[in-house]
Design an enzyme around this catalytic site. Structure first.
Site, PDB file in Angstrom:
ATOM      1  N   ALA A  39      43.430 -25.162  -5.165  1.00  0.00           N
ATOM      2  CA  ALA A  39      43.100 -26.562  -4.922  1.00  0.00           C
ATOM      3  C   ALA A  39      41.991 -27.012  -5.864  1.00  0.00           C
ATOM      4  O   ALA A  39      41.257 -26.193  -6.416  1.00  0.00           O
ATOM      5  CB  ALA A  39      42.647 -26.755  -3.479  1.00  0.00           C
ATOM      6  N   ASN A  40      41.910 -28.302  -6.040  1.00  0.00           N
ATOM      7  CA  ASN A  40      40.780 -28.926  -6.712  1.00  0.00           C
ATOM      8  C   ASN A  40      39.868 -29.517  -5.655  1.00  0.00           C
ATOM      9  O   ASN A  40      40.332 -29.975  -4.621  1.00  0.00           O
ATOM     10  CB  ASN A  40      41.278 -30.068  -7.603  1.00  0.00           C
ATOM     11  CG  ASN A  40      41.742 -29.574  -8.944  1.00  0.00           C
ATOM     12  OD1 ASN A  40      41.969 -28.386  -9.127  1.00  0.00           O
ATOM     13  ND2 ASN A  40      41.883 -30.485  -9.870  1.00  0.00           N
TER      14      ASN A  40
END
Lengths: 248, 248
Positions: free
Chosen positions: A39-40
């Site tokens: 994920a960011n």
């Protein structure tokens, strides 16, 4: 309800009335296996604020959002996605648009082969995590010949050489503007997570275009959104005025 | 306030009065660089429900939680962490405990060398993501000689061979019980995310111990939490009774 009705009336005569604005927001989640993902860090607050501000200015707004914990902005059509590939498909399905604001923090890479079953620790062997490049949504839309929004705006979250990176990104992607954030600063986020500005409510922003660099005063994400929407309305108006002069 | 006061009075005479229960909950986030991380799918709902149920049963509860979007349970001391290493440190700091419930979905691996600056796409080169094993919090606590909680409970989220994997995990980790979840089932989560049970409100659970396997009826996470807390109270009482018989 009276306030909503009043807002709808104001929006109908707003600076973006009759325009379709496409906004992406939030992170993408790229599955490793059924229980793990890459994920960011992105709260989606800035993208959602832009969508809300554009709707208040009278635009029809499509918001393509990755996984976030935010309410849907009022008067905005929200399309929820998880991965970069899903986000690209939703963006393409939402075209044509007059302006497109790519505020989502899209993962540059995904896992090359998503496992159908949960990966297991196997003694001391660490599974190799082979990555492959995700589609570049910003460049893909900015470089379209047919159906390119008249104004394509990207974001750059940087920890160093913010302006230089944003100028390089502007040229590389073929977009019109880059809003550059310095995410090395703490924007008041109380999460204790490094790069705290990603979830923070205040934002230090530079607007980078072929015309130069504007340093905007540190402001809330809602204020940054209002300022950007004003600029979008001005730019679309200017294009239309120029278009009328060229084709009288 | 009257309800809270009544609950506090009931808790004071509850089945876990005088006991310290340690619970872990949520995912861990393992940084790749300042803006990217590897995460496990975990809402934290089950761990938080167990902490809340233990507090209602009169226990002093320490909840060590990864990043979740849940309110702190009433009457529980919450320690927030991000990574597996931070979770281990917080767990060790919270000992001694009478019972420890490791409901968190701890990442098995972290990135070997976290980048201090945001990683850049560099032409077509994909950066190799070298992984290294995280500390095994469950096994580390279950195999302690000094300061081991009298009852150490692990969780297993599985997509296949649920019971066999849970039994193997019980032996491998040295814990007393494993609560095994079949995450391949859709537990009613509306997220549209694969492995929907991770964020779901209902849970199909098997309690696996040296004594055998119990299949619990599908129930809400709050019901699973109450049932588990009842079992913990019984097991601690039984140990104390046996202890008194051995040392009259």
């Amino acid at each position: 309800e009276i306030a909503e009705a009043a807002e709808a009336l104001l929006a109908a005569g707003g600076a973006l009335a009759g325009k379709h604005v496409l906004v992406t927001s939030g992170p993408t989640h790229e599955p490793i296996d059924p229980v793990r993902y890459i994920a960011n860090r992105s709260s989606g607050k800035q993208g959602h604020a832009i969508a809300a501000a554009a709707a208040r200015a009278g635009a029809r707004v499509t918001l393509v959002s990755g996984p976030v914990n935010l309410p849907d902005p009022a008067g905005v059509e929200v399309r929820r996605v998880e991965t970069a590939r899903e986000m690209l498909a939703a963006v393409e399905a939402a075209l044509p648009a007059d302006a497109a604001v790519f505020a989502a923090a899209v993962a540059d890479w995904r896992v090359a082969a998503e496992a159908g079953q949960k990966l297991k620790k196997d003694g001391n062997a660490i599974p190799p995590l082979a990555l492959t490049e995700n589609p570049d949504i910003l460049a893909g839309i900015a470089r379209r010949v047919a159906g390119r929004p008249r104004l394509v705006i990207g974001f750059a979250a940087e920890t160093q050489n913010v302006i230089a990176h944003a100028q390089a990104k502007l040229a590389r992607k073929g977009c019109d503007w880059i809003l550059a954030n310095d995410v090395s600063q703490d924007g008041g986020d109380q999460s204790g997570i490094p790069g705290g500005v990603m979830g923070a409510d205040r934002n230090a922003v530079h607007l980078v275009s072929a015309a130069g660099v504007e340093d905007w005063p540190t402001a809330s994400k809602a204020e940054v959104a209002r300022r950007l929407v004003d600029r979008i309305a001005e730019a679309l108006d200017r294009q239309e005025t120029l278009g009328r002069q060229e084709n009288p």
